[in-house]
Scaffold this motif. Structure first.
Motif, short mmCIF file in Angstrom:
data_model
loop_
_atom_site.label_atom_id
_atom_site.label_comp_id
_atom_site.label_asym_id
_atom_site.label_seq_id
_atom_site.Cartn_x
_atom_site.Cartn_y
_atom_site.Cartn_z
N THR A 1 -7.46 7.42 20.94
CA THR A 1 -6.31 8.28 21.25
C THR A 1 -6.15 9.43 20.26
OG1 THR A 1 -4.80 6.98 19.86
CG2 THR A 1 -5.05 6.29 22.16
N PHE A 2 -6.84 9.35 19.12
CA PHE A 2 -6.76 10.32 18.03
C PHE A 2 -5.34 10.46 17.48
CE2 PHE A 2 -10.70 11.19 20.18
CZ PHE A 2 -11.57 11.10 19.10
N GLN A 3 -4.61 9.35 17.50
CA GLN A 3 -3.30 9.29 16.87
C GLN A 3 -3.48 8.76 15.45
OE1 GLN A 3 -1.10 6.84 19.68
NE2 GLN A 3 -0.09 8.66 20.48
N THR A 4 -2.63 9.26 14.55
CA THR A 4 -2.69 8.82 13.16
C THR A 4 -1.63 7.76 12.89
OG1 THR A 4 -1.20 10.61 12.51
CG2 THR A 4 -3.56 11.04 12.35
N LYS A 5 -1.94 6.87 11.95
CA LYS A 5 -0.98 5.87 11.53
C LYS A 5 -1.40 5.31 10.18
CE LYS A 5 -2.75 1.69 13.77
NZ LYS A 5 -2.42 0.62 14.68
N ASN A 6 -0.57 4.41 9.63
CA ASN A 6 -0.86 3.76 8.35
C ASN A 6 -1.16 4.77 7.25
OD1 ASN A 6 -0.60 1.31 9.71
ND2 ASN A 6 -2.79 1.16 10.09
N PHE A 7 -0.30 5.77 7.13
CA PHE A 7 -0.44 6.81 6.13
C PHE A 7 0.04 6.29 4.77
CE2 PHE A 7 1.41 11.20 4.79
CZ PHE A 7 0.36 11.39 3.91
N VAL A 8 -0.88 6.18 3.83
CA VAL A 8 -0.57 5.72 2.48
C VAL A 8 -0.91 6.88 1.53
CG1 VAL A 8 -1.10 4.01 0.70
CG2 VAL A 8 -1.16 3.36 3.11
N MET A 9 -0.02 7.15 0.57
CA MET A 9 -0.26 8.28 -0.32
C MET A 9 0.02 7.91 -1.77
SD MET A 9 3.08 10.51 0.70
CE MET A 9 3.53 9.69 2.22
N SER A 10 -0.58 8.66 -2.66
CA SER A 10 -0.34 8.47 -4.10
C SER A 10 1.07 8.97 -4.42
CB SER A 10 -1.36 9.27 -4.91
OG SER A 10 -1.16 10.66 -4.72
N PRO A 11 1.64 8.49 -5.54
CA PRO A 11 2.97 8.98 -5.94
C PRO A 11 3.00 10.50 -6.12
CG PRO A 11 2.36 7.05 -7.24
CD PRO A 11 1.15 7.44 -6.43
N GLU A 12 1.91 11.08 -6.58
CA GLU A 12 1.84 12.53 -6.78
C GLU A 12 1.94 13.28 -5.45
OE1 GLU A 12 0.03 10.39 -10.15
OE2 GLU A 12 -0.35 10.30 -8.01
N LEU A 13 1.24 12.78 -4.43
CA LEU A 13 1.31 13.41 -3.11
C LEU A 13 2.69 13.20 -2.50
CD1 LEU A 13 0.11 14.96 -0.78
CD2 LEU A 13 -1.00 12.86 -0.01
N LYS A 14 3.26 12.04 -2.71
CA LYS A 14 4.59 11.76 -2.18
C LYS A 14 5.60 12.77 -2.72
CE LYS A 14 7.96 8.08 -1.56
NZ LYS A 14 8.27 6.68 -1.78
N LYS A 15 5.53 13.10 -4.00
CA LYS A 15 6.43 14.10 -4.60
C LYS A 15 6.29 15.45 -3.92
CE LYS A 15 6.47 12.03 -9.19
NZ LYS A 15 5.99 12.16 -10.57
N VAL A 16 5.05 15.86 -3.66
CA VAL A 16 4.80 17.15 -3.03
C VAL A 16 5.37 17.17 -1.62
CG1 VAL A 16 2.97 18.67 -2.15
CG2 VAL A 16 2.75 17.65 -4.42
N ILE A 17 5.14 16.12 -0.86
CA ILE A 17 5.64 16.04 0.51
C ILE A 17 7.16 16.02 0.54
CG2 ILE A 17 5.77 14.54 2.53
CD1 ILE A 17 2.77 13.98 2.11
N GLN A 18 7.77 15.27 -0.36
CA GLN A 18 9.23 15.23 -0.41
C GLN A 18 9.81 16.58 -0.78
OE1 GLN A 18 9.85 11.90 -3.11
NE2 GLN A 18 10.22 10.51 -1.40
N SER A 19 9.17 17.30 -1.68
CA SER A 19 9.67 18.62 -2.06
C SER A 19 9.54 19.61 -0.89
CB SER A 19 8.97 19.16 -3.30
OG SER A 19 7.63 19.51 -3.01
N LYS A 20 8.52 19.47 -0.07
CA LYS A 20 8.35 20.34 1.10
C LYS A 20 9.42 20.06 2.15
CE LYS A 20 3.42 21.36 0.92
NZ LYS A 20 3.38 22.79 1.17
N LYS A 21 9.80 18.79 2.28
CA LYS A 21 10.82 18.42 3.26
C LYS A 21 12.20 18.95 2.87
CE LYS A 21 8.77 14.28 5.25
NZ LYS A 21 8.92 12.84 5.48
N GLN A 22 12.44 19.09 1.57
CA GLN A 22 13.73 19.57 1.09
C GLN A 22 13.91 21.06 1.28
OE1 GLN A 22 13.94 18.18 -2.95
NE2 GLN A 22 14.25 16.04 -2.35
N LYS A 23 12.83 21.79 1.49
CA LYS A 23 12.92 23.25 1.64
C LYS A 23 13.40 23.65 3.01
CE LYS A 23 9.49 24.39 -1.78
NZ LYS A 23 8.23 25.00 -2.08
#
Length: 103
Positions: free
Chosen positions: A81-103
């Protein structure tokens, strides 16, 4: 006759290998597109592993954000199906993603 059997088996093996290579390429592109569309991040894929079909129709993809090797991830892509799931990230990447969501 044995050489024909070997050739046939080799042809089947080549077809399976070609099919797996195509799946790996498609799942690689799916993961790259996911990060680009969801988080506006460019990523480098470092490893891919196809799960046995009796476990799941998935390929696990590992990598990091280009220019930030500490921002690592692991994500599964369903190769049917080419669907993504089970996304696991490092704490460093999590910080970047959270900061992008806040913008």
């Amino acid at each position: 006759m044995n050489s024909n059997k070997n050739n046939n088996t080799s042809g089947i093996t080549d077809d399976i290998t070609n099919h797996d290579d195509e799946l790996m390429s498609q799942t690689r592109e799916t993961a790259i597109q996911f990060f680009k569309e969801e988080y506006d991040l460019e990523i480098e894929i470092t490893n891919q592993k196809k799960m046995p079909t009796y476990v799941a129709d998935e390929i696990d993809v590992e990598g990091y954000v280009i220019g930030h090797k500490d921002q690592t991830f692991n994500i599964s892509v369903n190769y049917k199906t080419f669907q993504t799931k089970n996304f696991v990230m490092s704490p460093e990447l999590k910080k970047v993603i959270q900061s992008k969501k806040q913008k």
